[in-house]
Scaffold this active site. Structure first.
Site, PDB file in Angstrom:
ATOM      1  N   PHE A  33     -36.625  47.683 125.074  1.00  0.00           N
ATOM      2  CA  PHE A  33     -34.615  48.793 125.530  1.00  0.00           C
ATOM      3  C   PHE A  33     -34.805  49.469 126.589  1.00  0.00           C
ATOM      4  O   PHE A  33     -34.172  49.770 127.282  1.00  0.00           O
ATOM      5  CB  PHE A  33     -34.349  48.609 124.136  1.00  0.00           C
ATOM      6  CG  PHE A  33     -34.417  47.738 122.714  1.00  0.00           C
ATOM      7  CD1 PHE A  33     -34.038  46.335 123.647  1.00  0.00           C
ATOM      8  CD2 PHE A  33     -33.693  48.218 122.273  1.00  0.00           C
ATOM      9  CE1 PHE A  33     -33.625  45.303 122.382  1.00  0.00           C
ATOM     10  CE2 PHE A  33     -34.489  47.339 121.061  1.00  0.00           C
ATOM     11  CZ  PHE A  33     -34.460  45.484 120.846  1.00  0.00           C
ATOM     12  N   HIS A  66     -23.904  57.919 116.859  1.00  0.00           N
ATOM     13  CA  HIS A  66     -23.871  56.446 116.667  1.00  0.00           C
ATOM     14  C   HIS A  66     -25.667  55.620 116.781  1.00  0.00           C
ATOM     15  O   HIS A  66     -26.059  56.217 117.136  1.00  0.00           O
ATOM     16  CB  HIS A  66     -23.718  55.506 118.619  1.00  0.00           C
ATOM     17  CG  HIS A  66     -22.679  54.645 118.137  1.00  0.00           C
ATOM     18  ND1 HIS A  66     -21.302  53.967 117.713  1.00  0.00           N
ATOM     19  CD2 HIS A  66     -23.579  53.650 119.318  1.00  0.00           C
ATOM     20  CE1 HIS A  66     -21.815  53.130 118.053  1.00  0.00           C
ATOM     21  NE2 HIS A  66     -22.759  52.877 119.116  1.00  0.00           N
ATOM     22  N   GLN A 104     -27.025  55.984 125.373  1.00  0.00           N
ATOM     23  CA  GLN A 104     -27.705  55.301 125.668  1.00  0.00           C
ATOM     24  C   GLN A 104     -28.727  56.383 124.771  1.00  0.00           C
ATOM     25  O   GLN A 104     -28.390  57.278 124.387  1.00  0.00           O
ATOM     26  CB  GLN A 104     -28.693  55.266 126.712  1.00  0.00           C
ATOM     27  CG  GLN A 104     -29.762  53.802 126.832  1.00  0.00           C
ATOM     28  CD  GLN A 104     -29.569  52.838 126.179  1.00  0.00           C
ATOM     29  OE1 GLN A 104     -29.815  53.022 124.559  1.00  0.00           O
ATOM     30  NE2 GLN A 104     -28.399  51.888 126.834  1.00  0.00           N
ATOM     31  N   ASN A 125     -20.743  58.376 138.336  1.00  0.00           N
ATOM     32  CA  ASN A 125     -20.185  57.131 137.771  1.00  0.00           C
ATOM     33  C   ASN A 125     -19.186  57.500 136.478  1.00  0.00           C
ATOM     34  O   ASN A 125     -18.427  56.261 135.799  1.00  0.00           O
ATOM     35  CB  ASN A 125     -21.083  56.229 137.553  1.00  0.00           C
ATOM     36  CG  ASN A 125     -20.898  54.332 137.220  1.00  0.00           C
ATOM     37  OD1 ASN A 125     -19.050  54.256 137.755  1.00  0.00           O
ATOM     38  ND2 ASN A 125     -21.060  54.330 136.584  1.00  0.00           N
ATOM     39  N   SER A 129     -20.917  56.767 113.027  1.00  0.00           N
ATOM     40  CA  SER A 129     -20.307  54.348 113.619  1.00  0.00           C
ATOM     41  C   SER A 129     -22.055  53.596 114.308  1.00  0.00           C
ATOM     42  O   SER A 129     -23.008  54.544 113.958  1.00  0.00           O
ATOM     43  CB  SER A 129     -19.440  54.772 115.418  1.00  0.00           C
ATOM     44  OG  SER A 129     -20.691  55.932 116.144  1.00  0.00           O
ATOM     45  N   GLN A 175     -40.640  46.496 121.259  1.00  0.00           N
ATOM     46  CA  GLN A 175     -39.644  46.949 121.824  1.00  0.00           C
ATOM     47  C   GLN A 175     -38.564  48.034 121.792  1.00  0.00           C
ATOM     48  O   GLN A 175     -37.837  47.584 122.649  1.00  0.00           O
ATOM     49  CB  GLN A 175     -38.779  46.299 119.996  1.00  0.00           C
ATOM     50  CG  GLN A 175     -37.374  45.447 120.203  1.00  0.00           C
ATOM     51  CD  GLN A 175     -36.487  44.862 118.326  1.00  0.00           C
ATOM     52  OE1 GLN A 175     -37.428  45.987 117.762  1.00  0.00           O
ATOM     53  NE2 GLN A 175     -36.227  44.283 118.603  1.00  0.00           N
ATOM     54  N   GLU A 182     -23.542  50.249 115.536  1.00  0.00           N
ATOM     55  CA  GLU A 182     -23.524  49.288 115.783  1.00  0.00           C
ATOM     56  C   GLU A 182     -24.858  47.986 115.752  1.00  0.00           C
ATOM     57  O   GLU A 182     -25.829  48.171 115.896  1.00  0.00           O
ATOM     58  CB  GLU A 182     -23.749  49.273 117.418  1.00  0.00           C
ATOM     59  CG  GLU A 182     -23.576  48.338 119.094  1.00  0.00           C
ATOM     60  CD  GLU A 182     -24.458  48.623 119.729  1.00  0.00           C
ATOM     61  OE1 GLU A 182     -23.762  49.398 120.585  1.00  0.00           O
ATOM     62  OE2 GLU A 182     -25.238  48.411 120.223  1.00  0.00           O
ATOM     63  N   ASP A 242     -25.323  44.372 132.727  1.00  0.00           N
ATOM     64  CA  ASP A 242     -25.970  43.436 133.414  1.00  0.00           C
ATOM     65  C   ASP A 242     -26.576  42.083 133.038  1.00  0.00           C
ATOM     66  O   ASP A 242     -26.302  41.519 132.561  1.00  0.00           O
ATOM     67  CB  ASP A 242     -27.897  44.532 132.610  1.00  0.00           C
ATOM     68  CG  ASP A 242     -27.559  46.118 132.955  1.00  0.00           C
ATOM     69  OD1 ASP A 242     -27.257  46.417 134.077  1.00  0.00           O
ATOM     70  OD2 ASP A 242     -27.981  46.382 131.783  1.00  0.00           O
ATOM     71  N   ALA A 258     -25.048  39.104 127.453  1.00  0.00           N
ATOM     72  CA  ALA A 258     -25.098  38.740 129.487  1.00  0.00           C
ATOM     73  C   ALA A 258     -23.826  37.823 129.334  1.00  0.00           C
ATOM     74  O   ALA A 258     -23.935  36.078 129.221  1.00  0.00           O
ATOM     75  CB  ALA A 258     -26.027  38.744 129.781  1.00  0.00           C
ATOM     76  N   LYS A 283     -15.107  55.970 134.431  1.00  0.00           N
ATOM     77  CA  LYS A 283     -14.645  55.710 133.820  1.00  0.00           C
ATOM     78  C   LYS A 283     -13.934  56.625 133.251  1.00  0.00           C
ATOM     79  O   LYS A 283     -12.671  55.226 132.370  1.00  0.00           O
ATOM     80  CB  LYS A 283     -16.142  55.062 132.550  1.00  0.00           C
ATOM     81  CG  LYS A 283     -17.423  54.212 133.975  1.00  0.00           C
ATOM     82  CD  LYS A 283     -17.798  54.252 132.740  1.00  0.00           C
ATOM     83  CE  LYS A 283     -19.662  54.600 133.291  1.00  0.00           C
ATOM     84  NZ  LYS A 283     -21.119  53.842 132.268  1.00  0.00           N
ATOM     85  N   ALA A 296     -29.007  54.118 139.128  1.00  0.00           N
ATOM     86  CA  ALA A 296     -28.016  55.368 139.637  1.00  0.00           C
ATOM     87  C   ALA A 296     -29.209  55.184 140.850  1.00  0.00           C
ATOM     88  O   ALA A 296     -30.660  55.593 140.196  1.00  0.00           O
ATOM     89  CB  ALA A 296     -28.026  56.446 138.391  1.00  0.00           C
TER      90      ALA A 296
END
Length: 309
Positions: free
Chosen positions: A233, A283, A193, A178, A30, A229, A32, A124, A66, A182, A169
Site C-alpha cells: 500500500f 479517519h 493518506q 495540487n 470516520s 501488505q 473507510e 491510479d 480502478a 482541489k 508529484a
C-alpha cells in the site's frame, strides 16, 4: 461540548501519565471500507459496519476500483449503509477509464440513492507503476472531477492529501499546490493518506498553513497487522514504513492474536500523539475489520452513543 485541552498541558500529559487515562472522548471518527467480492466478505463488511455504527461516525466511505471495476458493488454497499444502518455514507469516485458522461451517470445514480458525499480521486492505473492516462473524454485531474461533480449536484466532496508527497508529484510544494487546486475547486475537506509518525502529519499541517490552506485535513490511520501488505500500500501512495515496525511484528506470522495486539498498540499511540497535538478528527482505513478501529476509539475515550446517554 468539551473544550479542546491546552496543547502544552497535553504534551506534558502524554509524557508523564498513563497515555489514555481520563480522555473525555471528544474525538470524531470516520471509517473507510472496500466493496465486498463475495457473500462471505459482504457478511464481514456488514458486521464491521454494525459494530462501528454505535460510535456515531462522522461518515463512512466505500472505495471504488480502478476503471469502475467495483462500480456496482460500491453503489450497492453505499446504498445499503444509508438505507439499513442510517449512517452518512460517502462513495469514492475516480477519473480512471471513465468519460465525463459516465461519471455524470454514476454521480446521478448516487444522488438518487441518497448519497450526498463523494470522495473524489484522480485514481491510479490498474498496474503498479503504470502512469495515469486520462480518458480522452474524461477528467484529467481530481480538481477537474471536483468541479464536474459540483456542476452535477450539491455534493459534499472529500479529496486526498499526501503528508509524505504523492509518488507522481515532482516535489512536496507541487503536491501541495495540487491539493490547493482541489480545495479551490469546491472540496469540503481532505483525507490524508496513512502515515506512521505524528510529526509527519504536524509538519504537513505547518506546510499547509504556510500556504494559506485552512480547509480541514483528516489524518488517515491504517492499523497494520500485515507489514508486507502495508508495504505494498505504502509503495503506491508514497508513505514510509519505519524500520522499527518490522521488528515489532517479527516472529508473529503464526500468532494472529499477538499481531492484533501489536497493531492496536502502534496505531493507538499514533492517535494519542495526534490528540496531544490538537487533532480531534480521525479517519480509519478499516480493511473491513472493526475490532482495531473500535479498540483505538475506545482507548481515546469514545463510547457508543446510546451508552453515553
Amino acid at each position: 461540548m468539551t473544550d479542546i485541552l491546552d496543547p502544552i498541558h497535553e504534551a506534558q500529559t502524554a509524557t508523564d501519565t498513563p497515555l489514555f487515562a481520563s480522555l473525555p472522548g471528544d474525538i470524531r471518527a470516520s471509517f473507510e471500507f472496500f466493496p465486498p467480492k463475495s457473500e462471505k466478505m459482504e457478511a464481514q463488511l456488514w458486521d464491521a459496519v454494525q459494530q462501528l455504527a454505535p460510535l456515531d461516525p462522522s461518515f463512512v466511505s466505500v472505495t471504488y476500483g480502478a476503471g469502475g471495476s467495483t462500480r456496482e458493488r460500491t453503489h450497492n454497499t453505499v446504498a445499503r449503509i444509508i438505507r439499513e444502518a442510517d449512517l452518512p455514507a460517502a462513495a469514492h469516485l475516480t477519473c480512471v477509464d471513465a468519460s465525463k458522461a459516465e461519471i455524470r451517470e454514476v454521480a446521478e445514480q448516487y444522488w438518487e440513492a441518497g448519497v450526498r458525499h463523494i470522495v473524489a480521486l484522480r485514481g491510479d492505473a490498474g498496474e503498479p507503476g503504470a502512469p495515469f492516462q486520462p480518458h480522452p473524454e474524461g477528467y484529467a485531474t481530481a480538481a477537474d472531477l471536483v468541479r464536474g461533480l459540483k456542476d452535477i449536484a450539491d455534493f459534499e466532496i472529500s479529496v486526498a492529501a499526501y503528508p509524505e508527497t504523492h509518488p507522481d508529484a515532482s516535489c512536496p510544494d507541487s503536491d501541495i499546490d495540487n491539493l490547493a487546486r482541489k480545495l479551490d475547486a469546491g472540496a469540503t475537506r481532505a483525507i490524508s493518506q496513512f502515515f506512521f509518525s505524528a510529526d509527519t502529519f504536524f509538519r504537513f499541517q505547518d506546510k499547509l498553513a504556510a500556504r494559506g490552506i485552512t480547509t480541514p485535513v483528516l489524518p488517515g490511520i491504517l492499523p497494520v497487522t500485515n507489514v508486507a501488505q502495508a508495504r505494498k500500500f505504502a509503495g503506491a501512495c508514497g508513505a514510509k514504513i519505519p524500520e522499527w515496525m518490522d521488528g515489532l511484528f517479527e516472529g508473529l506470522d503464526e500468532r494472529p492474536a499477538s499481531r492484533q495486539l501489536v497493531a492496536a498498540t502502534i496505531a493507538a499511540e499514533l492517535c494519542r500523539r495526534l490528540y496531544a497535538g490538537g487533532v480531534r478528527d480521525l479517519h480509519f482505513y478499516t480493511l473491513n475489520r472493526a475490532d482495531l478501529a473500535y479498540a483505538i476509539c475506545h482507548m481515546l475515550g469514545m463510547r457508543p452513543k446510546d451508552a453515553a446517554k
